[in-house]
Design an enzyme around this catalytic site. Structure first.
Site, PDB file in Angstrom:
ATOM      1  N   LYS A  53       4.915   0.312 -10.173  1.00 24.51           N
ATOM      2  CA  LYS A  53       5.188  -0.322 -11.471  1.00 24.51           C
ATOM      3  C   LYS A  53       5.898   0.664 -12.401  1.00 24.51           C
ATOM      4  O   LYS A  53       6.918   0.334 -13.005  1.00 24.51           O
ATOM      5  CB  LYS A  53       3.874  -0.816 -12.105  1.00 24.51           C
ATOM      6  CG  LYS A  53       3.314  -2.055 -11.400  1.00 24.51           C
ATOM      7  CD  LYS A  53       1.919  -2.458 -11.861  1.00 24.51           C
ATOM      8  CE  LYS A  53       1.422  -3.643 -11.017  1.00 24.51           C
ATOM      9  NZ  LYS A  53       0.093  -4.130 -11.343  1.00 24.51           N
ATOM     10  N   GLN A  97      -4.762  -2.057 -14.711  1.00 23.84           N
ATOM     11  CA  GLN A  97      -4.786  -2.429 -13.293  1.00 23.84           C
ATOM     12  C   GLN A  97      -6.177  -2.924 -12.896  1.00 23.84           C
ATOM     13  O   GLN A  97      -7.191  -2.287 -13.202  1.00 23.84           O
ATOM     14  CB  GLN A  97      -4.371  -1.217 -12.430  1.00 23.84           C
ATOM     15  CG  GLN A  97      -4.210  -1.518 -10.961  1.00 23.84           C
ATOM     16  CD  GLN A  97      -3.060  -2.461 -10.634  1.00 23.84           C
ATOM     17  OE1 GLN A  97      -2.092  -2.573 -11.381  1.00 23.84           O
ATOM     18  NE2 GLN A  97      -3.160  -3.158  -9.520  1.00 23.84           N
ATOM     19  N   ASP A 120       0.920  -8.916 -18.430  1.00 20.18           N
ATOM     20  CA  ASP A 120       0.284  -9.500 -17.239  1.00 20.18           C
ATOM     21  C   ASP A 120       0.026 -10.997 -17.443  1.00 20.18           C
ATOM     22  O   ASP A 120      -0.204 -11.731 -16.477  1.00 20.18           O
ATOM     23  CB  ASP A 120      -1.087  -8.832 -17.009  1.00 20.18           C
ATOM     24  CG  ASP A 120      -1.104  -7.893 -15.820  1.00 20.18           C
ATOM     25  OD1 ASP A 120      -0.316  -8.098 -14.883  1.00 20.18           O
ATOM     26  OD2 ASP A 120      -1.931  -6.958 -15.840  1.00 20.18           O
TER      27      ASP A 120
HETATM   28  N1  GUN Z   1      -4.383  -6.210  -9.385  1.00 19.07           N
HETATM   29  C1  GUN Z   1      -3.780  -6.948  -8.419  1.00 19.07           C
HETATM   30  N2  GUN Z   1      -2.736  -7.633  -8.940  1.00 19.07           N
HETATM   31  C2  GUN Z   1      -2.668  -7.315 -10.252  1.00 19.07           C
HETATM   32  C3  GUN Z   1      -1.799  -7.703 -11.309  1.00 19.07           C
HETATM   33  O1  GUN Z   1      -0.865  -8.501 -11.150  1.00 19.07           O
HETATM   34  N3  GUN Z   1      -2.064  -7.150 -12.527  1.00 19.07           N
HETATM   35  C4  GUN Z   1      -3.094  -6.279 -12.723  1.00 19.07           C
HETATM   36  N4  GUN Z   1      -3.269  -5.807 -13.955  1.00 19.07           N
HETATM   37  N5  GUN Z   1      -3.919  -5.912 -11.761  1.00 19.07           N
HETATM   38  C5  GUN Z   1      -3.699  -6.420 -10.528  1.00 19.07           C
END
Ligand code: GUN
Length: 284
Positions: A53, A97, A120
């Site tokens: 990311k 996350q 998100d």
């Molecule tokens: N964990 C797995 N997929 C995601 C996501 O799209 N966003 C976040 N914040 N955590 C995740």
């Protein structure tokens, strides 16, 4: 007939190229888009996702930083950091996350992120807006899937869509997006009585199960569009999706591979949401 493969990697590359001009236009006005990713603990898979990311942002000229905490950190420390980032004018997107360690109240943490920085799309305000059909931030994975339908020329109106999985991250927002697009939507879960009955009548089948090769060829309607959201690591270290790709390739009309399908699109849509947040803040 062999299915057409929807190449998520190629689409992700194309979109990321197109984002560069938007980033530069914002930077020229003093609003370089900035994303902070918060990682609590040292889950190896989460570490890889977070690194990708941050690097995805940097590669197109955005600002990005990772903030890491030991798994034992108390929730108040993380909430204080979120409050600080909410007030920082140089930060347009904040992502925590998931999953968080067990002593965290996940909902409380997600609600602490300012809704206009919630790239998100997990804040209740953004989930509500999506449910009402006026999305502000769309969760990145299902947003990426919608872009793949668009690229593949898939008209969702009136189609039977079946989503396997009801998570807040993928299944539920995916179902809402399909509803908003005019599909007839069924959401299945691990308790669904006759899963195959549902999947076999799906024109659009989205698998977000978390089990390797869970969807087999006999579960797929001939000609269906099969979207594989799963990323599973096999004992030999190889990645594989929730769909038995080799088998379903011979039945489906279109199918996404793993790797190189939905995965690269998820981060791409995170970049899109962060740029969008910066554009809104800049009044563009
Ligand atoms: N964990 C797995 N997929 C995601 C996501 O799209 N966003 C976040 N914040 N955590 C995740």
């Amino acid at each position: 007939m062999t299915a057409q493969i929807i190449d998520g990697k190629a689409l992700a590359d194309e979109l990321r190229q197109s984002f560069k001009a938007r980033v530069e236009a914002l930077a020229a006005k003093g609003h370089r888009p900035g994303l902070v990713v918060i990682l609590v603990g040292a889950d190896p898979a989460s570490e890889v996702y977070v690194r990708n990311k941050v690097n995805g942002c940097l590669a197109i000229g955005m600002h990005s930083e990772k903030i890491t905490y030991e798994a034992s950190v108390d929730q108040a420390t993380v909430l204080n950091k979120i409050a600080e980032l909410n007030a920082d004018p140089n930060i347009h997107g904040i992502l925590v996350q998931l999953p968080l360690p067990k002593h965290f109240d996940e909902e409380k943490v997600l609600e602490a992120i300012a809704a206009d920085k919630d790239v998100d799309g997990f804040h209740a305000e953004n989930v509500g807006a999506l449910a009402q059909g006026n999305p502000r931030f769309i969760p990145c994975t299902p947003y990426g899937v919608m872009k793949m339908f668009e690229k593949g020329g898939v008209d969702l109106t009136g189609q039977e869509a079946v989503v396997i999985g009801r998570s807040n991250i993928v299944g539920k927002p995916m179902a809402l997006l399909l509803i908003n697009a005019g599909a007839t939507v069924t959401v299945c879960n691990s308790r669904t009585k006759d899963l195959k009955f549902h999947t076999r009548r799906a024109d659009i089948l989205v698998a977000a199960v978390g089990k390797p090769k869970f969807v087999t060829a006999d579960m797929v309607k001939p000609g269906a569009v099969v979207i594989d959201v799963g990323i599973n690591r096999l004992p030999d270290g190889k990645l594989c999706g929730d769909v038995d790709f080799a088998g379903c390739l011979e039945v489906a009309g279109q199918i996404t591979p793993v790797p190189g399908g939905v995965g690269p699109m998820t981060i791409t849509m995170l970049l899109a949401n962060t740029i969008e947040a910066a554009e809104r803040k800049a009044g563009l």
